[in-house]
Design an enzyme around this catalytic site. Structure first.
Site, PDB file in Angstrom:
ATOM      1  N   SER A 180     -10.592  -1.356  -1.252  1.00 56.23           N
ATOM      2  CA  SER A 180      -9.545  -1.374  -1.214  1.00 56.23           C
ATOM      3  C   SER A 180      -9.840  -1.526   0.585  1.00 56.23           C
ATOM      4  O   SER A 180      -8.819  -1.697   1.675  1.00 56.23           O
ATOM      5  CB  SER A 180      -9.047   0.412  -0.912  1.00 56.23           C
ATOM      6  OG  SER A 180      -8.136   0.398  -1.911  1.00 56.23           O
ATOM      7  N   HIS A 209      -4.393   5.575   2.935  1.00 57.66           N
ATOM      8  CA  HIS A 209      -4.788   5.018   2.587  1.00 57.66           C
ATOM      9  C   HIS A 209      -3.693   3.211   3.601  1.00 57.66           C
ATOM     10  O   HIS A 209      -4.682   2.340   4.241  1.00 57.66           O
ATOM     11  CB  HIS A 209      -4.345   4.864   1.477  1.00 57.66           C
ATOM     12  CG  HIS A 209      -5.468   3.672   0.201  1.00 57.66           C
ATOM     13  ND1 HIS A 209      -4.684   3.083   0.361  1.00 57.66           N
ATOM     14  CD2 HIS A 209      -6.678   3.758   0.095  1.00 57.66           C
ATOM     15  CE1 HIS A 209      -5.802   1.726  -0.243  1.00 57.66           C
ATOM     16  NE2 HIS A 209      -7.073   1.986  -0.119  1.00 57.66           N
ATOM     17  N   ASP A 259       0.789  -1.423  -0.031  1.00 55.10           N
ATOM     18  CA  ASP A 259      -0.587  -0.012  -0.303  1.00 55.10           C
ATOM     19  C   ASP A 259       0.785   1.270   0.355  1.00 55.10           C
ATOM     20  O   ASP A 259       1.859   1.274  -0.670  1.00 55.10           O
ATOM     21  CB  ASP A 259      -1.002   0.017   1.132  1.00 55.10           C
ATOM     22  CG  ASP A 259      -2.216   0.053   0.601  1.00 55.10           C
ATOM     23  OD1 ASP A 259      -2.127   2.089   0.864  1.00 55.10           O
ATOM     24  OD2 ASP A 259      -3.076  -0.409   1.406  1.00 55.10           O
TER      25      ASP A 259
END
Ligand SMILES: *[C@@H]1O[C@H](CO)[C@@H](O)[C@H](O)[C@H]1NC(C)=O
Ligand SMILES: *[C@@H]1O[C@H](CO)[C@@H](O)[C@H](O)[C@H]1NC(C)=O
Ligand SMILES: *[C@@H]1O[C@H](CO)[C@@H](O)[C@H](O)[C@H]1NC(C)=O
Length: 778
Positions: free
Chosen positions: A559, A227, A154
């Site tokens: 996600s 994220h 990520d």
């Protein structure tokens, strides 16, 4: 969701158009690109002492010689940006197109993949996490979980988040060989017994986009985006009491496997996530000893042997690593899935029973409901009415309500509440545009693509998100009333929302473009309004103008659903170390549920109608039942390879998967649908003659040693389905028994039909979704 994919697509295009090479590398004037080269390592001539030396020599033989004499062997070594050796054999290299063509014919070269830029599957919207009631925490707080490491590919990690505290954790497991790489604002002390590894992969990114500007980007595992911190905390975050985003979604935040370890592999940068970097990260993660890989990103769909993520995931599966990927945010369009390889677990997104209600009170007294995560100083009075205006004009209100930068006239919107359409640009960006033009509030109305699915965002001005129907009625009022007015009210957090779960409108849908006989997505998990840890580097809206700093943020996207499944897989792996990745997925799928909390079939947010297996796969994950599935549909490397043998790949293309092993096609499968998958997709030709299709399956008993399972199949109108035998008698644990499921068409039925096969022993219910699909040409 579409909002973000457009941005990434633009980035993707920009990268290709403006490739500018670092001058040190550009010894020829022809433009160079990164290629990932897969090598047949067993073909290495004896004369080379190691693989890298062989790779360099191979590259050297195709290099266009520079005008001035130079040491070309050294140059070849400079051109190679990675060498891979665990899940994948080969290297990544900068080449001109001409050199790449020549290299393809060199001895030992199996495949050549041009660099691809992948995108993160988030939508930057609000969401929250509450997978299991607090009372079940004890079920999960098991000391075995300490032994499991989940690798998260990520944007890196924010180690100061309370979700990564390692209080009370046992020493790092002995099998772990990972490392804590250091760099700007990231030291060895940022790793601990929770974050057991942190590495960065940037050579592919730098080769395409130029050296990382360290003033703008941390060339270290530190997550500036948020994220990666969010996904890692969703997998394995330690419990944090009183976690909240600006007062919303308050409660204890914790990952699915709060005792498991995380290793952050940073592969996504401001310019995107590059395939050569992703490949290197998977290769390294497998060598480091991860048990699960959580990958919340994707690119387009290409055939199995051309998709480097898929090839690397095959290598990881061979080493016993469970790979979970996001399905993509391309819904509700059909055939919008990514990451569809059968050895990857493909996760779609659904809602939870928590919401953030807000209301729009119109001047005519009507009160309409929506959602919001707004919390700020500018609050609209509920006792006052504010002028209301459509961002578009009356002749084409729909076309003109996008609220893009520079489209709002301050003379028209100042002091007013502005109605904007959700559209394709980031939703929080629209709020900024309205705020800059002097608007006091915003109503963000869904269009047909989003239906009634409500996603809340951390807007910078008072904003209420409303569904398509409510949006239309507000627009109608605004355009027909001489002096339209409204006010907005924010009601905080509400739980117990019914119905839930609902499949998110944005969640990518089947059929599986590559192989319709493999039903995808595999399942759905929470991916709307998920609360999890956040970076200290950007505000919750992710806008650079957002000066707020929060410990937790609420996001939506597949996600967010992928790490839920990765975390549950880690729990299953801890309790059942002998389960293969296929057995773990089977347990997750056959115990998934397909009914919501009102006992009706799980709905689809885009239509409000019941969803089907092309939307939700086997259904919604049910972690506790997955611990004890009774039977599993197991598979190993040879099974997946036999599946590939049905996919019309050339011997050379198949070698991409075999690497140095001695896998070969035994032609055991008559049909790709015969892969021992826990879902059944019967693909039949769309013509009236009677067709009989038999598919084969084998189940392994991992429940009660002596047990008897009976088959039940839901009725279909277009076909008769028989299961042979209808009863399975097991006499011991790990015993395998086979059955056939036969489809005989009876009436012409051109639409897909859905149902299920359930094996039950009275205690366990082992359910597989069944889809009958008609294809005009097969
Ligand atoms: C409304 O928008 C359309 C499309 O942009 C434009 O052609 C038209 O002139 C606008 N009408 C008014 C009254 O502003
Ligand atoms: C080749 O495959 C067989 C089983 O098919 C196995 O027993 C053998 O160990 C394998 N050899 C190698 C070198 O992997
Ligand atoms: C399933 O069908 C195959 C032929 O396709 C047959 O050989 C086999 O015996 C059948 N198995 C069972 C359990 O009926």
């Amino acid at each position: 969701m579409a909002e973000n994919s457009v941005k990434w697509l633009l980035l993707f295009l920009t990268c290709f158009l403006t490739i500018s090479l670092p001058t040190s590398m550009a010894t020829t004037s022809t433009p160079m690109k990164t290629y990932v080269i897969q090598m047949e390592n067993s073909a290495k001539p004896e004369s080379f002492t190691d693989h890298l030396e062989w790779y360099s020599s191979t590259v050297n033989s195709v290099l266009t010689k520079p005008e001035t004499e130079g040491d070309t062997v050294e140059e070849a070594a400079d051109r190679i940006i990675y060498s891979y050796g665990t899940a994948f054999h080969g290297f990544a290299v900068r080449l001109s197109e001409e050199e790449a063509e020549k290299l393809e014919d060199e001895h030992g070269v199996l495949a050549l993949y041009p660099e691809i830029v992948y995108q993160l599957h988030t939508t930057r919207s609000p969401s929250f996490l509450r997978l299991e009631p607090e009372s079940s925490i004890s079920v999960w707080a098991n000391s075995l979980d300490h032994d499991v490491v989940v690798g998260v590919l990520d944007t890196g990690i924010w180690p100061e988040s309370p979700s990564f505290k390692d209080t009370g954790m046992a020493p790092v497991p002995k099998h772990w060989k990972g490392a804590c790489e250091t760099g700007r604002d990231f030291t060895k002390r940022n790793c601990n017994k929770k974050i057991v590894g942190a590495r960065i992969f940037y050579h592919g990114y730098e080769a395409a986009s130029g050296k990382i500007n360290e003033h703008e980007e941390h060339k270290s595992p530190r997550d500036q985006d948020g994220h990666g911190t969010h996904t890692a905390a969703t997998v394995a975050g330690s419990p944090v009491r009183d976690a909240t985003l600006l007062g919303y979604a308050g409660g204890t935040a914790r990952g699915m496997a709060p005792k498991a370890r995380v290793a952050a592999y940073k592969v996504c940068w401001v310019g995107g996530c590059f395939s050569s970097d992703i490949l290197s990260a998977i290769d390294q993660a497998v060598a480091d000893g991860v048990n699960v890989l959580s990958i919340s990103l994707g690119g387009g769909v290409s055939s199995y042997h051309l998709d480097s993520l898929s090839v690397a995931a095959f290598g990881a599966m061979e080493m016993g690593v469970f790979v979970s990927c996001s399905a993509g945010n391309g819904g509700p369009d059909p055939v919008s899935l990514t990451n569809v390889s059968p050895w990857i677990t493909t996760v779609g997104a659904s809602t939870m029973d928590r919401d953030f209600p807000a209301t729009v009170q119109l001047g005519n007294g009507k009160i309409l409901s929506g959602v919001s995560l707004y919390k700020g100083r500018r609050i609209l009075s509920i006792n006052k009415q504010y002028p209301l205006v459509c961002a578009g004009n009356s002749s084409s209100p729909d076309l003109n309500s996008l609220c893009l930068e520079g489209t709002l006239d301050p003379h028209v919107v100042a002091g007013k509440i502005v109605i904007c359409d959700r559209g394709i640009s980031p939703r929080v960006q629209k709020g900024q545009v309205v705020k800059d033009a002097g608007g006091v509030g915003m109503i963000l109305a869904n269009t047909a693509a989003n239906g009634e699915e409500l996603v809340a965002d951390s807007h910078l001005l008072p904003t209420v998100g409303v569904g398509e129907r409510v949006g239309k009625s507000i627009k109608h009022y605004t355009l027909t009333h001489p002096h339209p007015t409204a006010t907005l009210a924010f009601l905080g957090t509400k739980i117990g929302i019914r119905p839930s779960p609902v499949v998110a409108a944005f969640s990518s849908r089947g059929p599986n473009l590559l192989t319709p006989e493999i039903l995808k997505p595999d399942l759905v998990a929470p991916g709307v309004n998920i609360l999890a840890a956040w970076t200290g580097d950007v505000g919750p809206s992710t806008l650079s103008t957002d000066r707020r700093r929060v410990k937790f943020n609420i996001l939506s996207g597949t996600s967010m659903s992928c790490p839920h499944v990765s975390g549950v897989a880690a729990l299953l792996k801890a309790r059942h170390p002998d389960w293969s990745p296929a057995a773990i997925r089977s347990a997750l799928m056959t115990t998934a549920y397909v009914h919501d909390n009102t006992n009706n079939p799980i709905r689809d947010a885009s239509t409000g109608a019941p969803s089907n297996a092309l939307d939700h796969g086997a259904g919604h994950i049910n972690p506790i039942r997955a611990l004890d599935p009774g039977l599993v549909y197991d598979m190993g490397v040879q099974d997946y390879f036999e599946f590939l043998c049905t996919q019309k790949l050339t011997p050379m293309q198949l070698k991409v998967f075999t690497k140095s092993s001695n896998l070969s096609c035994q032609h055991i499968l008559a049909n790709p649908g015969d892969l021992n998958y826990p879902a059944i997709s019967a693909v039949l030709p769309d013509h009236p003659s009677k067709i009989v299709l038999t598919l084969h399956r084998t189940v392994t008993n991992i429940g009660t040693p002596i047990s008897m399972y009976h088959a039940k199949v839901s009725p279909f109108t277009g076909a008769t389905i028989t299961v042979e035998p209808e009863t399975l008698h097991f006499t011991r644990k790990y015993q395998k028994l086979s059955f056939n499921i036969t489809f005989t068409t009876k009436s012409r039925q051109s639409k897909a039909e859905f149902g299920g096969l359930m094996w039950t022993d009275g205690v366990h219910k082992v359910r597989s979704p069944i889809v009958i699909m008609r294809l005009a040409k097969i």
